[in-house]
Design an enzyme around this catalytic site. Structure first.
Site, PDB file in Angstrom:
ATOM      1  N   LYS A 203       0.848  -1.213   0.000  1.00 44.18           N
ATOM      2  CA  LYS A 203       0.000   0.000   0.000  1.00 44.18           C
ATOM      3  C   LYS A 203       0.875   1.251   0.000  1.00 44.18           C
ATOM      4  O   LYS A 203       0.738   2.147   0.833  1.00 44.18           O
ATOM      5  CB  LYS A 203      -0.978  -0.017   1.159  1.00 44.18           C
TER       6      LYS A 203
ATOM      7  N   GLY B  54      -7.342 -14.994   2.801  1.00 38.49           N
ATOM      8  CA  GLY B  54      -6.371 -15.197   3.868  1.00 38.49           C
ATOM      9  C   GLY B  54      -6.883 -16.150   4.926  1.00 38.49           C
ATOM     10  O   GLY B  54      -6.813 -17.376   4.781  1.00 38.49           O
TER      11      GLY B  54
HETATM   12  P1  XMP Z   1      -8.543 -12.057   5.012  1.00 37.65           P
HETATM   13  O1  XMP Z   1      -7.973 -12.824   6.158  1.00 37.65           O
HETATM   14  O2  XMP Z   1      -9.572 -11.064   5.428  1.00 37.65           O
HETATM   15  O3  XMP Z   1      -7.265 -11.226   4.446  1.00 37.65           O
HETATM   16  O4  XMP Z   1      -8.989 -12.922   3.881  1.00 37.65           O
HETATM   17  C1  XMP Z   1      -7.357 -10.252   3.457  1.00 37.65           C
HETATM   18  C2  XMP Z   1      -5.982  -9.900   3.007  1.00 37.65           C
HETATM   19  O5  XMP Z   1      -6.070  -8.906   2.013  1.00 37.65           O
HETATM   20  C3  XMP Z   1      -5.571  -7.675   2.518  1.00 37.65           C
HETATM   21  N1  XMP Z   1      -6.599  -6.717   2.225  1.00 37.65           N
HETATM   22  C4  XMP Z   1      -6.475  -5.770   1.338  1.00 37.65           C
HETATM   23  N2  XMP Z   1      -5.444  -5.456   0.547  1.00 37.65           N
HETATM   24  N3  XMP Z   1      -6.764  -3.754  -0.376  1.00 37.65           N
HETATM   25  C5  XMP Z   1      -5.589  -4.441  -0.294  1.00 37.65           C
HETATM   26  O6  XMP Z   1      -4.642  -4.108  -1.009  1.00 37.65           O
HETATM   27  C6  XMP Z   1      -7.834  -4.029   0.375  1.00 37.65           C
HETATM   28  O7  XMP Z   1      -8.894  -3.422   0.285  1.00 37.65           O
HETATM   29  C7  XMP Z   1      -7.672  -5.093   1.292  1.00 37.65           C
HETATM   30  N4  XMP Z   1      -8.517  -5.637   2.146  1.00 37.65           N
HETATM   31  C8  XMP Z   1      -7.817  -6.669   2.711  1.00 37.65           C
HETATM   32  C9  XMP Z   1      -5.299  -7.823   3.983  1.00 37.65           C
HETATM   33  O8  XMP Z   1      -4.144  -7.092   4.350  1.00 37.65           O
HETATM   34  C10 XMP Z   1      -5.075  -9.306   4.061  1.00 37.65           C
HETATM   35  O9  XMP Z   1      -3.751  -9.623   3.687  1.00 37.65           O
END
Ligand code: XMP
Length: 252
Positions: free
Chosen positions: A84, A228
């Protein structure tokens, strides 16, 4: 080039599932060994791997994190750094160079920082090294609307427009390799896909633990699904990864 790498990895694995390997362990040694174990078990069902700073910080970029990157590459999986990136251009460039030096194939960056002296150096570095840049367009968490959903004046048209549609247009103009749109907001995926078409693939996090659904995201235009906790916290991670993979393939 990165877009093509993802297409090839996805076609080969018959999968559009990207694993977010975000384990929480008290000690770095345990974090590394568990991460490698989960990757080993789930890799046949994945098209790519994603790490973020919660893993890279305790493991060290050129130490433990690089071991995970190398192992994923050994399985033929591209690896994305969810950094990010969101600072001034010179700092952004050095951050991106370091991730690329450690082997990451693409970085995620925030468009809030703008182009000139913002993300331009990141795109230039990526292009020089044949790597990718994926832009945040609408995040998956509950308060995403506070930033990405704000109504702002489009400097070109002078009309009020949601921030995320402006970001989607920037993804096209800047030549982004992907756009992140939360699976928790399928209506936003549909709208953003309407702007991006097939030129910029949508990467969708928020499946499972945050309430997003594979079918709902794929049917409105998500190309890759980021999962995740719903995989690595499952009793049988490989089984869970396979289920997500099969469900996504059915809907594509
Ligand atoms: P979970 O455990 O919720 O993890 O399946 C989600 C993963 O994705 C990342 N994440 C994001 N990364 N924009 C991103 O670039 C987003 O809107 C976003 N939402 C979740 C989070 O850090 C984790 O690795």
């Amino acid at each position: 080039m990165f877009k093509q790498l993802m297409e090839e990895a996805s076609a080969k694995a018959k999968s559009s599932i990207m694993l977010a390997l975000d384990l929480e362990e008290a000690k770095p040694a345990g974090l590394l060994s568990r991460s490698l174990k989960i990757l080993e078990a789930t890799h046949p069902y994945l098209c790519a791997l994603k790490l973020n700073r919660q893993t890279v910080l305790p493991l060290g970029l050129f130490q433990g994190a690089k071991k995970i990157v190398d192992k994923a590459h050994g399985y033929g999986l591209p690896v994305i750094m969810d950094a990010k990136i969101n600072d001034i251009g010179n700092t952004n460039r050095i951050i991106a160079e370091n991730y690329f030096k450690a082997g990451f194939d693409a970085v995620i960056a925030s468009p809030f920082v703008g182009w000139e002296e913002g993300l331009q150096p990141v795109f230039e570095t990526a292009q020089k090294l044949g790597r990718g840049v994926i832009l945040l367009v609408y995040m998956s968490h509950k308060s995403a609307s506070e930033g990405y959903g704000q109504l702002v004046q489009n400097p070109k048209t002078r009309e009020l427009e949601p921030q995320y549609t402006i970001f989607a247009q920037k993804a096209l103009t800047w030549g982004a390799d992907g756009a992140v749109v939360g699976a928790t907001y399928p209506e936003k995926i549909r709208e953003i896909h309407g702007i991006l078409g097939e030129k910029v693939p949508i990467y969708s996090p928020g499946i499972g633990a945050q309430g997003g659904d594979v079918a709902a995201a794929v049917e409105v235009g998500a190309r890759y699904l980021i999962v995740g906790r719903a995989i690595f916290q499952a009793k049988a991670s490989a089984e869970a990864a396979k289920c997500f993979r099969d469900e996504a393939q059915k809907r594509r």
